[in-house]
Each structure stands twice: as structure tokens, then as C-alpha cells.
Design a protein around this motif. Structure first.
Motif, PDB file in Angstrom:
ATOM      1  N   CYS A  34      33.671  36.131   4.088  1.00  0.00           N
ATOM      2  CA  CYS A  34      33.973  37.347   3.603  1.00  0.00           C
ATOM      3  C   CYS A  34      35.051  37.514   2.539  1.00  0.00           C
ATOM      4  O   CYS A  34      35.558  37.510   2.965  1.00  0.00           O
ATOM      5  CB  CYS A  34      32.786  38.176   3.600  1.00  0.00           C
ATOM      6  SG  CYS A  34      32.570  39.435   2.292  1.00  0.00           S
ATOM      7  N   HIS A  37      35.455  41.912   2.664  1.00  0.00           N
ATOM      8  CA  HIS A  37      36.137  42.621   3.837  1.00  0.00           C
ATOM      9  C   HIS A  37      36.412  40.990   4.708  1.00  0.00           C
ATOM     10  O   HIS A  37      36.830  40.581   4.681  1.00  0.00           O
ATOM     11  CB  HIS A  37      34.913  42.831   4.372  1.00  0.00           C
ATOM     12  CG  HIS A  37      34.367  42.305   5.347  1.00  0.00           C
ATOM     13  ND1 HIS A  37      33.274  41.898   5.257  1.00  0.00           N
ATOM     14  CD2 HIS A  37      33.875  42.168   6.883  1.00  0.00           C
ATOM     15  CE1 HIS A  37      32.292  40.721   5.665  1.00  0.00           C
ATOM     16  NE2 HIS A  37      33.334  41.228   6.962  1.00  0.00           N
ATOM     17  N   CYS A  55      27.162  39.843   1.677  1.00  0.00           N
ATOM     18  CA  CYS A  55      27.686  39.470   2.990  1.00  0.00           C
ATOM     19  C   CYS A  55      26.352  40.974   3.894  1.00  0.00           C
ATOM     20  O   CYS A  55      26.412  41.365   3.564  1.00  0.00           O
ATOM     21  CB  CYS A  55      28.723  40.587   2.229  1.00  0.00           C
ATOM     22  SG  CYS A  55      29.586  40.647   4.187  1.00  0.00           S
ATOM     23  N   CYS A  59      30.389  44.288   4.468  1.00  0.00           N
ATOM     24  CA  CYS A  59      30.046  44.817   3.292  1.00  0.00           C
ATOM     25  C   CYS A  59      28.360  45.301   2.576  1.00  0.00           C
ATOM     26  O   CYS A  59      27.912  46.030   2.426  1.00  0.00           O
ATOM     27  CB  CYS A  59      30.313  44.088   1.823  1.00  0.00           C
ATOM     28  SG  CYS A  59      31.845  43.370   2.320  1.00  0.00           S
TER      29      CYS A  59
HETATM   30 ZN   LIG Z   1      31.669  41.159   2.873  1.00  0.00          ZN
END
Ligand SMILES: [Zn+2]
Length: 596
Positions: A34, A37, A55, A59
Motif C-alpha cells: 500500500c 501506509h 487497501c 487504511c
Molecule cells: Zn493502506
């Protein structure tokens, strides 16, 4: 076909996202780490069939190609539309995009600032003229790495150096005036705006130099000057250091806002990369809009000498956002963030951790200064706190603070509500123009009736707003509807919504605002409540169906990782929370594979 639909048809989300994320095939879909993050195992999925992404990690969010680029680059819808249209080889009509000539003009101005920035940097680092500035920075403990990263420079003590340098590069005097580097004299001729000053290039979120801040090195005044407002520089929507702070802000899900340039430099130098400078006394809504795309947690570092109401005034722009957490840090008396961070890092860490909600701080400092047994003091406290309470657009929070004010001042809540209503009076609601028939027909094929019905209700009947607390942007699959909803959340009425909305969406807004409802809905408040509740329910169902379909698609991959799943199943059989153990299992797996 709307330009947004056309853009989506021309771009393939897999191809587009691949430019930012390394994707691997996973069944019919794609997965990768991702970008929003930090993670070790891919939980970010792209679904070519739905042209969407999601995600499943920290997230828990997703969207289409528009929301991806908006989140990734921290840009607004209008900018995303222009970037994507260009990528798709689409020419936007003048109403949808600034003219090409205007774009080219701005591009030239950016180039000029870039060249100026390089020039100032050179003067600071490599010339005799930069010696004083270099020793000033050393005295303030700013290390060479920071100077380089923030591209600090020095403007020589002369009237026409930057002017002649840039004229020599082929830029015109008119352009130099326009970008604010040169000032025109009334009697003709022109001269450098910045002379004998330490130069701080101010960048937009994409790292382009929009303007400059400049500081004197002695005690002369004014201490700081900035570029004037230009086609590419607007102080009210700039944040110093945002280009360098954006990824840390996203990762830490927190931004800390200080005032000065030096505060930002020191913070970044001491491993606080999520710090930006507001460059002014109070935060503006435009600045908050920019931050909102990166995080919903804002902490303001404020002077201890500021009174509570002054502090809330500075953070006033944040109160208007119901989904943003606004906290304040109170600095020790007489200290700048710069000094605290540099000299007492542990104290700074503590201050950040103990930041207090901005309204709590206002209450504490106002109420502690009045005698709540005196009528005059009571009304004084109401006068000071009500304007901030008025700014809170989240009805639940607003009600919370109204009750608290009544309780602490020992007065009837109804009296405070009456005062609040008075300050709310006098708002008007003009209607935007009617949509064209043709676009209405086209829209029937391109949008979602349920999303539009919900939006139209909310737009046309403001009293329904408190009932929409559970609705989130995720519920709107169509970018047009989502964008209108997001802007509506932070607008008090249609005109302000219209001014916030990208012009390419004004026709859509007008369609929603003028949509006709059946008489039962028009005439009865109860029917409207019921209609909206039904709409929300259906939106929720629609969203969970979508998520389920996406989850289903990712299941194949889970099976691929069969080893881990079966271990988890075993743990679950033993009654051990798999969430807690997940980390350990992954660590073990990695060790087994010899990664560690
Ligand atoms: Zn994420």
C-alpha cells in the motif's frame, strides 16, 4: 458523456497505479504494498474489472483512479481532473480547465522561481556575499543537510542582481514583476524585491517553488517579507515545508503546524518530518483543505501568551470540519517551537503527546478568568466562546459544547441556543441555473439514481444534515457524486458549496439542486426523513456488496498463502485471537524463508 467518465474510459487503473506501486498479478486482480501506509505484506489491491482499488490493511479505504491520484499526490479534484485528462490525451474545454495560454504562463513563472532559487542557493553556499548568512545559520544550529534539503539561499545586497540574472536567461521584465521578484518603480524602471536577506523558497505540495519568504540577518524591520500574491503564489493556501512533510504526515496520520520558517527547519532536522509552517497568524480554510487530504489530525503549536479565544481564532478554520481532530500544544512562556525542539527534545515530545482539544483549551482559559456568579462575566464568556462554537459544523459536537457552556456558567441552555440562532440568522440560499435537457438524458446512463437521490435530498433540505452522519464518501461510487458530497460536508450552504466545487461539476450540482421530488416528499418532513433513511440503507448495502465482491476476489490470493491461513485457522481453533498472533506468524514465516 461527462468529461470525468471519458477520462475514466481512457485510462486503465492497473497501468496508472503501476507507475506508483509495484503490482503483481493475483488471480484476476493485482496486489502490491500500500502506498498510503507502511506495510511488509501486500494488502493493497487493484481490480481491473471494477477499475477500482482498495487497501485491506490499515487504511481500509479505496476508490477509483481519481481518488487514487488525489490521495497519492495530495491534490484536489480539479487538479486531478487536469492531470488525468492530460494523461488520457483529452483536451478540456475552457470552462473545465484554465486556458492553455494561462497554463503556459504559469509554467514560465514556476521556471523563473526555480532559476531564482538556484541563484540564491549559489550565492549562499559558494560566494563571499553569503558568508554572514552562513554563519547566521550555523549560529541557529541549522546543519548543511537541512540548508540543502530546504534549498535555502541568500539575496545579495544590491538593486539589480536577480533582475539582470533572469533577464539574461531570457525572461522579460514584465514576467519578473508578475512573479514578484522585481518591483516596478512609479517613475519607470524596476529593482529587486529581495535584498540582503536569507531566502526560504516556498513550495507547493508537488515541490514547485511558488514564492519566497525572506529574513533579514540583523535587527532591522520588517524581519520577514514574502512574495506578494501572484498567479502562482497565494499565502493563504501555502504551507511551508508541505512538500517535504507530506509522506510523513500521511504515515504518522498527524500534522503539526508551527508558525515560522526556522521552526520547520529545526523540526525536520530533529526527526519531526510531519511539521509544516502556517506562515501567518491564523490557519485558513484553504490550508486545512490541503492538509485534509493527508491526515485528519491537526495539532497547532501555539504561543503560551495567547489567550484561549485568540488560540481558537487561530484554529477557527479547523472547527468547521467535523472529521478533523484539532489539538493545541502550549509552548513554555517566551519560547518558540524552534528553541524547544532544539534544546529540550524530550519536552517537545511530551507536549505533542499531551496536546489538548482546541475547544477544551478555549473553555479552560476563558472560564478560569471569569467569575461565573456574576451576570456580566457570564455574558462575557458567552461572547468569547460562542463564535467558536458557532464554527463547529458537526451538530453532535456543537451540542456537546453548548451544553457544557450552559453547565459551567450555570445558565439555561435555551438562552445560549437563542444567542446561537441569532448569529446564524441572515443566511440566503440562491439557486444555481437550470441544467440542459441533453445532459440530463446522458446522465441517466452514467450515474447512480440512488446516490443522486440521496444527494439531492441533502442539498435541498438542509435540516436533514444531522441525519447524514453515517454517510461517508466511500458510499458514493461515482466520482461526481463523491466530490459533491465531500464538498457538501464542509459547506454551510449551496453558494459556498458551489464556490468550493470544481467548475467542471457545477452543471451536475445544479442538476442535483433542481431535482424534483414527489409531493409526499416535498410536503412532509416525516416523509423526507424516511426517504433519506432508506437511501442511506441502500447506499450501505451497495457498499457492502461491493466490498464483498472485492473481498471475494482477494480470497483466491489468501488461498495462495495457504500456509499462513491454515496456521491462523489452527490458532483460532485454540481460541487465540488471530489478529494478535498474525504478526508473530508473519515473523516466523519470514524466518523460515531465511529473510531475517
Ligand atoms: Zn493502506
Amino acid at each position: 458523456m461527462s468529461v470525468i467518465t471519458e477520462v475514466k474510459q481512457r485510462l486503465d487503473i492497473v497501468e496508472f497505479v503501476s507507475e506508483y506501486v509495484t503490482l503483481q498479478k493475483a488471480g484476476r486482480n493485482f496486489k502490491g504494498l500500500c502506498p498510503f501506509h507502511s506495510e511488509k505484506h501486500p494488502s493493497f489491491f487493484v481490480f481491473p474489472e471494477q477499475q477500482s482499488w482498495h487497501c485491506f490493511g490499515a487504511c481500509g479505504t479505496g476508490g477509483d483512479v481519481f481518488s487514487f491520484i488525489m490521495k497519492r499526490e495530495g491534490i484536489d479534484f480539479g487538479q486531478a481532473l487536469r492531470v488525468l485528462a492530460q494523461r488520457g490525451g483529452l483536451t478540456l474545454s475552457p470552462r473545465e480547465a484554465p486556458s492553455k495560454a494561462e497554463d503556459e504562463k504559469k509554467e514560465r513563472l514556476f521556471q523563473i522561481n526555480e532559476a531564482a532559487s538556484e541563484y540564491y542557493q549559489h550565492v549562499l553556499s559558494s560566494t563571499k556575499a553569503g558568508v554572514t548568512a552562513r554563519s547566521y545559520l550555523a549560529k541557529r544550529n541549522i546543519v548543511p543537510e537541512t540548508i540543502k534539503a530546504f534549498r535555502l539561499g541568500f539575496s545579495p545586497d544590491a538593486w539589480e542582481t536577480i533582475k539582470n540574472y533572469l533577464l539574461g536567461k531570457g525572461y522579460t521584465e514584465k514576467e519578473l514583476v508578475e512573479v514578484g521578484l522585481v518591483i516596478e518603480k512609479e517613475e519607470g524602471g524596476s529593482y529587486d524585491r529581495f535584498r540582503n536577506r536569507l531566502m526560504f523558497p516556498i513550495c507547493d505540495i508537488r515541490g514547485r517553488v511558488t514564492g519566497f519568504g525572506a529574513r533579514v540577518l540583523d535587527e532591522s524591520l520588517p524581519k520577514y517579507i514574502n512574495s506578494p500574491q501572484t498567479p502562482i503564489f497565494d499565502k493563504s493556501n501555502s504551507l511551508y515545508g508541505i512538500d517535504k512533510a507530506k509522506s510523513a504526515t500521511r504515515k504518522k496520520d498527524l500534522v503539526i503546524i508551527v508558525e515560522g520558517y526556522m521552526d520547520v527547519l529545526t523540526a525536520h532536522q530533529h526527526s519531526w518530518p510531519n511539521v509544516v509552517g502556517s506562515m501567518g497568524t491564523s490557519l485558513t480554510e484553504k490550508q486545512v483543505e490541503g492538509i485534509k487530504r493527508l491526515t485528519s489530525n491537526i495539532t497547532l503549536a501555539l504561543d503560551a501568551d495567547l489567550a484561549g479565544e485568540e488560540a481558537t481564532l487561530r484554529g477557527k478554520a479547523i472547527l468547521a470540519y467535523s472529521n478533523i481532530e484539532a489539538n493545541v500544544i502550549l509552548l513554555p512562556p517566551g519560547k518558540d517551537p524552534d528553541e524547544v525542539i532544539g534544546e529540550e527534545p524530550a519536552l517537545w515530545q511530551k507536549l505533542v503527546e499531551q496536546a489538548m482539544p482546541i475547544m477544551d483549551f478555549a473553555f479552560q482559559s476563558v472560564i478560569s478568568k471569569v467569575d461565573t456568579n456574576k451576570a456580566r462575566d457570564k455574558s462575557l464568556a458567552v461572547q468569547k466562546l460562542l463564535p467558536s462554537i458557532y464554527e463547529i459544523r458537526d451538530p453532535v459536537q456543537q451540542s456537546h459544547y453548548l451544553k457544557r457552556l450552559a453547565r459551567e456558567l450555570k445558565i439555561e441552555e435555551s438562552a445560549i441556543r437563542a444567542a446561537l440562532r441569532e448569529s446564524k440568522a441572515g443566511r440566503k440560499r440562491p439557486q444555481p441555473g437550470k441544467p440542459t435537457e441533453q445532459s440530463r438524458i446522458a446522465r441517466q446512463f452514467m450515474s447512480s439514481p440512488i446516490e443522486e437521490y440521496c444527494l439531492s435530498l441533502l442539498l435541498q433540505y438542509p435540516e436533514l444534515r444531522p441525519l447524514a452522519g453515517e454517510v461517508s464518501p466511500e458510499h458514493f461510487e461515482f466520482t461526481e457524486n463523491r466530490e459533491v458530497f465531500v464538498k457538501w460536508q464542509h459547506s454551510s450552504d449551496i453558494p459556498s458549496l458551489e464556490s468550493e466545487l470544481d467548475t467542471s461539476l457545477s452543471e451536475h450540482l445544479s442538476y442535483l439542486v433542481n431535482k424534483k421530488f414527489p409531493p409526499a416528499t416535498r410536503d412532509s418532513e416525516r416523509t423526507r426523513h424516511r426517504d433519506l433513511a432508506n437511501c442511506i440503507l441502500r447506499l450501505q448495502e451497495k457498499l457492502s456488496r461491493k466490498l464483498e465482491a472485492e473481498k471475494e476476489a482477494t480470497l483466491e490470493i489468501e488461498r495462495e498463502r495457504g500456509g499462513i491461513s491454515s496456521e491462523l485457522a489452527k490458532l483460532e481453533e485454540q481460541g487465540i485471537d488471530s489478529g494478535l498472533k498474525l504478526q508473530e506468524v508473519f515473523v516466523k514465516k519470514e524466518k523460515n524463508h531465511g529473510f531475517n
